[in-house]
Design an enzyme around this catalytic site. Structure first.
Site, PDB file in Angstrom:
ATOM      1  N   LYS A 166       2.777  -5.851   8.887  1.00 27.67           N
ATOM      2  CA  LYS A 166       3.292  -4.389   8.500  1.00 27.67           C
ATOM      3  C   LYS A 166       4.107  -3.522   9.636  1.00 27.67           C
ATOM      4  CE  LYS A 166       1.284  -0.537   6.047  1.00 27.67           C
ATOM      5  NZ  LYS A 166       0.164   0.140   5.505  1.00 27.67           N
TER       6      LYS A 166
ATOM      7  N   GLU B  41     -13.039   1.601  -6.521  1.00 24.81           N
ATOM      8  CA  GLU B  41     -13.731   2.876  -7.088  1.00 24.81           C
ATOM      9  C   GLU B  41     -14.925   2.721  -7.866  1.00 24.81           C
ATOM     10  OE1 GLU B  41      -9.400   3.431  -5.918  1.00 24.81           O
ATOM     11  OE2 GLU B  41     -10.651   1.945  -7.332  1.00 24.81           O
TER      12      GLU B  41
ATOM     13  N   ARG C 140     -10.425   5.730 -12.176  1.00 29.60           N
ATOM     14  CA  ARG C 140     -10.479   4.292 -12.314  1.00 29.60           C
ATOM     15  C   ARG C 140     -12.140   3.879 -12.289  1.00 29.60           C
ATOM     16  NH1 ARG C 140      -6.760   1.138  -8.340  1.00 29.60           N
ATOM     17  NH2 ARG C 140      -6.447  -0.090 -10.266  1.00 29.60           N
TER      18      ARG C 140
END
Length: 592
Positions: free
Chosen positions: A249, A337, A365
């Site tokens: 990244k 979640e 969610r």
């Protein structure tokens, strides 16, 4: 000399596919530098897209997009994709009002096959596309999902893998493994993927193969020749396939590689040195997330029963402060979640004071868990909903404008919106003293307004509103931090003696006593909220008038109309929906 001469010849992936392979390395260099140059001044998500430059080029080079369907999960990594698919000249408008979206968006381009602002949806979407192709007899069509190692640990991704493995669908899943999402990845799967990189036996006999996928890798995601060779091989194979790609990244910008959390979305920086540009000097009010983060530590120092939970957002929620001070009492459960909510409920049944910090838009969610596992059982979990209301440049997928509406219909749930930093501190203090029901505390992204916010704690009376100013003609009822805009609107009109202002504070339970006083005294009542009007605070007030036969009062509700709000600054978006100070002043003036 034009540093982007090669990149500027690509207006469509078809142009890319006409390019000789030996030029792709130079194209990758130019694409990476272009992303850095634009994001340095226009801001946005940086590290994720830099990490997949070679992969992006390889995918569009080998596969016949858009006929072959490519889904990017979560979308932070799709900047190179956008630039190569006809949006290079518009890329400088990324995340700006009227500009292109920061995430894949179906209405923006045929190359954006599926909108992905929330994570872990790509495998399900691509599998659905692949099964549809089977149904239509399109046997040669390819369907590719690019998913990160943090996203693939989500329950939804596991469900899709379970289905895809027995589907016979022509599906290629590419795991972009860089060991980090917004924060470092966590969990047993992350450790497993780490071990695969060094243990070839694991690579040959792994969980993906056990799910009936043709697994290959791990391979270097920055080695273009290797990527191209493997994608060509996989292109000829039928059925569910899985390619494990290792990337870095922030690849190509030293600071972004070394500080991957900060450079996920770094703000403005020097494109040459990579150094972040200095922030304005002087004291600034705190970010609401930091008010939460410092306050929970302060409370936890005195209350040993306090624990904190977040689904993969320790930095964004500022739970990181508690993780540093009390690592055994703060939990990052990954992008999960649903699990976070029920995990919190389980802990709370054992007498702990559980603060579960979830972005407002991500709590959507876990709606079933909120109802079934928390509210139905009256388990007093303390939900801290960050990024409530309009959040700005992340746009429609990230605005926390639905929370007041979808929370209000749930029985046994207290709903509170602090007007400022002091209110947030005090409701957190009040909640950890012990409540008989769960509570949702929603607060916005960004900074507050008070420098002197660390005041002694004061207990808040549940269900009581607050009068902020008196007036004799109009009553304005607001909830949350939008009260500041209301106060400014009243000042613009110099109507302090004409307009009364009330902070509702609690959407549930409503302060019926004060509402009766307001409706008996005023004929014109405004409601103001930074959320949707359908089902929100304005709806609650209108229902109150009907229930108690207040037939002669006029109620005007200001908030988000029935539409999805796109991206722009918070100030620009407030103007669009009419809850900025000037727009509200015009509305109030009509009735003075």
């Amino acid at each position: 000399m034009n540093p982007y001469a090669l990149l500027e010849t690509i207006n469509d992936p078809a142009d890319l596919r006409n390019m000789p392979e030996e030029q792709l390395g130079e194209l990758a260099k130019q694409l990476r530098e272009y992303i850095i140059e634009i994001v340095a001044t226009k801001e946005g998500h940086l590290g994720a897209s830099l990490g997949v430059v070679e992969l992006t080029i390889a995918l569009h080079y080998i596969f016949n997009t858009p006929d072959d369907l490519l889904v990017w999960d979560v979308g932070h990594q799709a900047y190179g994709h956008k630039i190569l698919t006809g949006r290079r000249e518009q890329f400088h408008t990324n995340r700006q009002l009227g500009g292109i979206s920061g995430f894949p968006k179906r209405t923006e381009s045929v190359f954006d096959t599926f909108g992905t602002g929330h994570s872990s949806t790509s495998i399900s979407a691509a599998l659905g596309m692949a099964m549809a192709s089977n149904f239509k007899g399109e046997k040669e069509k390819h369907h590719i999902a690019v998913i990160g190692d943090a996203s693939i640990a989500s329950g939804m991704a596991f469900e899709a893998l379970n289905h895809a493995g027995v589907s016979q669908a022509n599906l290629l899943i590419i795991l972009n493994d860089n060991a980090i999402g917004i924060d470092p990845s966590v969990g047993a799967l992350k450790e497993y993927l780490t071990n695969i990189k060094v243990d070839r036996k694991l690579a040959k006999n792994n969980i993906i193969r056990a799910l009936n996928f043709d697994y290959s890798g791990p391979i270097d995601g920055h080695n273009l020749p290797r990527l191209l060779k493997e994608l060509k091989r996989l292109q000829k194979k039928k059925g569910p396939k899985f390619l494990h790609v290792i990337t870095t990244k922030g690849k190509g910008l030293r600071q972004a590689e070394q500080d991957q959390v900060r450079y996920h979305a770094p703000g403005k920086f020097d494109k040459n040195s990579g150094e972040l540009l200095p922030k304005p000097k002087g004291d600034l009010p705190p970010k609401y997330q930091d008010v939460f983060g410092h306050t929970i530590v302060e409370l936890a120092e005195k209350n040993a029963n306090i624990v904190g939970i977040t689904p993969a957002m320790p930095t964004g929620s500022s739970l990181k402060y508690m993780m540093e001070k009390f690592p055994e009492r703060a939990f990052d459960v990954g992008i999960a979640e649903q699990h976070a909510v029920t995990f919190a409920a389980g802990m709370a049944t054992q007498g702990l004071n559980v603060f579960c910090n979830i972005y407002s838009t991500f709590l959507q969610r876990a709606y079933d868990q909120l109802i079934h596992d928390v509210a139905l059982q009256r388990i007093p979990v303390i939900f801290c909903l960050d990024r409530a209301g309009l959040v700005g440049q992340d746009g429609a997928t990230h605005h926390g404008v639905f929370d007041l509406a979808f929370l209000r219909c749930i029985p046994n749930l207290i709903i509170f919106a602090p007007r400022d930093e002091v209110d947030l501190r005090n409701i957190m203090y009040t909640a950890q003293l012990g409540l008989s029901d769960p509570i949702a505390i929603r607060y916005p992204r960004g900074r507050g307004k008070n420098l002197d916010w660390k005041k002694p704690f004061s207990q808040i009376t549940i269900g009581k509103a607050k009068q902020l100013s008196k007036g004799n003609k109009i009553a304005v009822i607001s909830i949350g931090t939008i009260a500041e805009n209301v106060s400014q609107a009243i000042s613009i009109l110099s109507a302090e003696k004409q307009i009364a202002h009330y902070d509702l504070r609690f959407l549930a339970p409503l302060d019926s006593e004060l509402l009766h006083e307001i409706f008996k005294q005023y004929q014109i009542i405004f409601t103001v909220e930074d959320g949707v009007l359908n089902g929100g605070m304005g709806s609650a007030i209108s229902e109150f008038t009907t229930k108690y036969n207040y037939n002669y009062q006029k109620v005007v509700s200001l908030g988000v109309e029935e539409q999805f709000i796109e991206h722009g600054t918070v100030e620009e978006l407030q103007q669009i929906v009419g809850i900025d100070p000037k727009s509200m002043a015009k509305q109030f003036e009509r009735f003075l």
